[in-house]
Design a protein around this motif. Structure first.
Motif, PDB file in Angstrom:
ATOM      1  N   GLY A   1     -10.958  -1.988   5.994  1.00  0.00           N
ATOM      2  CA  GLY A   1     -10.127  -2.116   4.801  1.00  0.00           C
ATOM      3  C   GLY A   1      -9.703  -0.758   4.258  1.00  0.00           C
ATOM      4  O   GLY A   1      -8.544  -0.575   3.850  1.00  0.00           O
ATOM      5  N   LEU A   2     -10.631   0.196   4.242  1.00  0.00           N
ATOM      6  CA  LEU A   2     -10.293   1.548   3.784  1.00  0.00           C
ATOM      7  C   LEU A   2      -9.263   2.207   4.700  1.00  0.00           C
ATOM      8  O   LEU A   2      -8.384   2.942   4.245  1.00  0.00           O
ATOM      9  N   LEU A   3      -9.378   1.945   5.999  1.00  0.00           N
ATOM     10  CA  LEU A   3      -8.419   2.495   6.949  1.00  0.00           C
ATOM     11  C   LEU A   3      -7.010   1.979   6.653  1.00  0.00           C
ATOM     12  O   LEU A   3      -6.045   2.751   6.609  1.00  0.00           O
ATOM     13  N   LEU A   4      -6.884   0.683   6.437  1.00  0.00           N
ATOM     14  CA  LEU A   4      -5.568   0.116   6.141  1.00  0.00           C
ATOM     15  C   LEU A   4      -5.038   0.587   4.792  1.00  0.00           C
ATOM     16  O   LEU A   4      -3.826   0.740   4.607  1.00  0.00           O
ATOM     17  N   LYS A   5      -5.952   0.840   3.859  1.00  0.00           N
ATOM     18  CA  LYS A   5      -5.528   1.393   2.569  1.00  0.00           C
ATOM     19  C   LYS A   5      -4.949   2.793   2.756  1.00  0.00           C
ATOM     20  O   LYS A   5      -3.923   3.138   2.161  1.00  0.00           O
ATOM     21  N   LYS A   6      -5.613   3.591   3.588  1.00  0.00           N
ATOM     22  CA  LYS A   6      -5.117   4.938   3.854  1.00  0.00           C
ATOM     23  C   LYS A   6      -3.760   4.887   4.545  1.00  0.00           C
ATOM     24  O   LYS A   6      -2.895   5.739   4.324  1.00  0.00           O
ATOM     25  N   TRP A   7      -3.574   3.880   5.380  1.00  0.00           N
ATOM     26  CA  TRP A   7      -2.302   3.714   6.088  1.00  0.00           C
ATOM     27  C   TRP A   7      -1.204   3.126   5.204  1.00  0.00           C
ATOM     28  O   TRP A   7      -0.094   2.937   5.665  1.00  0.00           O
ATOM     29  N   ARG A   8      -1.567   2.768   3.973  1.00  0.00           N
ATOM     30  CA  ARG A   8      -0.613   2.172   3.020  1.00  0.00           C
ATOM     31  C   ARG A   8      -0.124   0.804   3.468  1.00  0.00           C
ATOM     32  O   ARG A   8       1.016   0.408   3.192  1.00  0.00           O
ATOM     33  N   PHE A   9      -0.980   0.058   4.146  1.00  0.00           N
ATOM     34  CA  PHE A   9      -0.634  -1.309   4.490  1.00  0.00           C
ATOM     35  C   PHE A   9      -0.540  -2.137   3.207  1.00  0.00           C
ATOM     36  O   PHE A   9      -1.181  -1.809   2.202  1.00  0.00           O
ATOM     37  N   PRO A  10       0.235  -3.223   3.219  1.00  0.00           N
ATOM     38  CA  PRO A  10       0.267  -4.128   2.065  1.00  0.00           C
ATOM     39  C   PRO A  10      -1.143  -4.581   1.684  1.00  0.00           C
ATOM     40  O   PRO A  10      -2.001  -4.760   2.547  1.00  0.00           O
ATOM     41  N   LEU A  11      -1.365  -4.792   0.390  1.00  0.00           N
ATOM     42  CA  LEU A  11      -2.696  -5.122  -0.109  1.00  0.00           C
ATOM     43  C   LEU A  11      -3.246  -6.389   0.533  1.00  0.00           C
ATOM     44  O   LEU A  11      -4.450  -6.491   0.787  1.00  0.00           O
ATOM     45  N   MET A  12      -2.398  -7.363   0.807  1.00  0.00           N
ATOM     46  CA  MET A  12      -2.877  -8.596   1.428  1.00  0.00           C
ATOM     47  C   MET A  12      -3.501  -8.319   2.786  1.00  0.00           C
ATOM     48  O   MET A  12      -4.557  -8.874   3.130  1.00  0.00           O
ATOM     49  N   LEU A  13      -2.875  -7.440   3.577  1.00  0.00           N
ATOM     50  CA  LEU A  13      -3.432  -7.105   4.885  1.00  0.00           C
ATOM     51  C   LEU A  13      -4.743  -6.343   4.739  1.00  0.00           C
ATOM     52  O   LEU A  13      -5.711  -6.584   5.466  1.00  0.00           O
TER      53      LEU A  13
END
Length: 423
Positions: free
Chosen positions: A327-339
């Protein structure tokens, strides 16, 4: 009246009610006698089951009828030992056990004479609680954030990746914008075009351009697929000497396909976001395997020796698990919050701001593990709280149909992403 999966439709079956797509489009009326053309159209529209009048002709012998009873018993013993205690009390898991048992019986039959010693010696799973697990303090100063900050691959994201993120974030973005961004990367464009022309979508005519793909699928949907495809590209060739990466990605793709199938069955809009969330749900384990390989190997060994859940071993050793890291990785990547939440909370769906989506990823992970379609390192079927299943309202009658669709699509998508070597 009975709900029937699309693959089980036989010519002459009659619709028991009007059939309307989730987008409001009227497809067929009550009383329609179905034929092969109707079934083809239903597949194109992503309809997985329909209500028919009467019942199904069940005179054909089932797999269970054809199997040696001793073989079936051995298969059920092996399969049941992979489920955590207590989960089989739920009707959904009983149906899943039945489906997995038939699959295992077929596999055993193909291998030849039954090895009874191998069946009896299979270990029993360690009892676990499906309630929220205690989270101890981080060990040895290793935290999810420090691992993310140290990952060199994250510092060199492709420009097109960041541009796609900007398009998703910008409410003024149009189909032309997303087509222009994706078209800058020829490799990404080719992968996406192969995907939209595959059985994953079943469009009646071939799509030749990204702009046409955007029109057919939607701006946000194709953007989400582009993000997931880009993420896989960055990690697909990472060598790990103690984990089979083919099995890892097979499991991930099976989870993504399953999530999309379940979302489509439940008439959820933008099923692509569920596909990508399922595809990347265990991405945190790749960071574990590459950044702290010694500890990761010990965690895998501990789970195998105790026959316990791998996630429990992660929490015991580290104080956190792969889902939090992903989840932190996707946050760093600026993925949509749902993903981000679909990945971060796929073991704790009700902690998410998107509990429905996280629950679907959770269920998809259970299916992929139960069906033994690859593995990210976990050797047991993860537990799933009955309340999550009940909240989803997912009908067990749809399970067999979805399993058949998953089997057909996983190999094709593996080929699209990785080529002939893994298909």
């Amino acid at each position: 009246m009975l709900r029937v999966g699309i693959e089980a439709i036989k010519p002459g079956m009659v619709l028991a009610e009007d059939l309307v797509h989730s987008n409001g489009r009227y497809l067929f009326g009550k009383g329609t006698a179905l034929d092969e053309d109707h079934r083809r159209i239903l597949k194109i529209w992503g309809i997985h089951s329909v209500e028919i009048e009467g019942g199904i002709d069940d005179s054909d012998p089932s797999i269970a009828d054809e199997c040696d009873p001793a073989l079936l018993q051995a298969a059920e013993t092996l399969v049941a030992k992979r489920f955590t205690p207590g989960s089989l009390d739920h009707p959904f898991f009983k149906e899943l056990l039945h489906i997995c048992t038939l699959r295992k019986a077929q596999q055993l039959a193909e291998k030849g004479p039954l090895n009874k010693d191998a069946v009896s010696s299979a270990p029993e799973p360690v009892p676990v609680s499906v309630s929220e697990l205690a989270r101890p303090s981080p060990r040895n100063g290793v935290t999810p954030q420090t691992l993310i900050d140290r990952e060199p691959a994250l510092a060199s994201l492709p420009n097109v990746f960041m541009e796609i993120c900007n398009v998703i974030d910008d409410p003024r973005s149009s189909a032309v914008h997303i087509a222009d961004v994706i078209s800058k990367d020829m490799n990404l464009s080719a992968k996406l075009l192969r995907l939209v022309n595959s059985a994953f979508y079943r469009f009646p005519s071939k799509i030749h351009t990204i702009s046409r793909a955007v029109m057919m699928i939607g701006t946000k949907q194709l953007s989400t697929l582009a993000l997931g495809t880009s993420a896989i590209t960055m990690f697909k060739n990472i060598p790990v000497d103690f984990v089979d990466m083919e099995l890892f990605w097979r499991h991930s793709i099976a989870c993504g396909v399953s999530a999309r199938m379940i979302a489509s069955y439940m008439n959820i809009f933008n099923t692509e976001r569920l596909f990508v969330a399922g595809l990347l749900h265990d991405i945190g384990r790749i960071i574990l395997y590459t950044r702290i390989p010694h500890q990761a190997r010990e965690i895998l060994t501990r789970a195998a020796e105790t026959n316990g859940l791998l996630r429990d071993a992660e929490i015991e050793a580290l104080g956190w698990d792969h889902a939090q890291l992903g989840g932190l990785l996707l946050k760093k990547w600026r993925f949509p919050l749902m993903l981000e939440h679909g990945v971060r909370y796929h073991h704790d769906p009700f902690k998410s701001q998107y509990p429905l989506e996280a629950s679907i990823v959770c269920l998809s992970d259970v299916l992929a593990n139960a069906l033994e379609m690859g593995s990210s390192g976990e050797h047991l079927v993860p537990p799933m709280m009955p309340v999550v299943l009940d909240k989803l309202g997912f009908e067990k009658a749809a399970l067999a149909e979805i399993v058949q669709l998953i089997k057909r699509q996983v190999a094709e998508i593996l080929y699209l992403f990785f080529g002939e070597r893994w298909a």
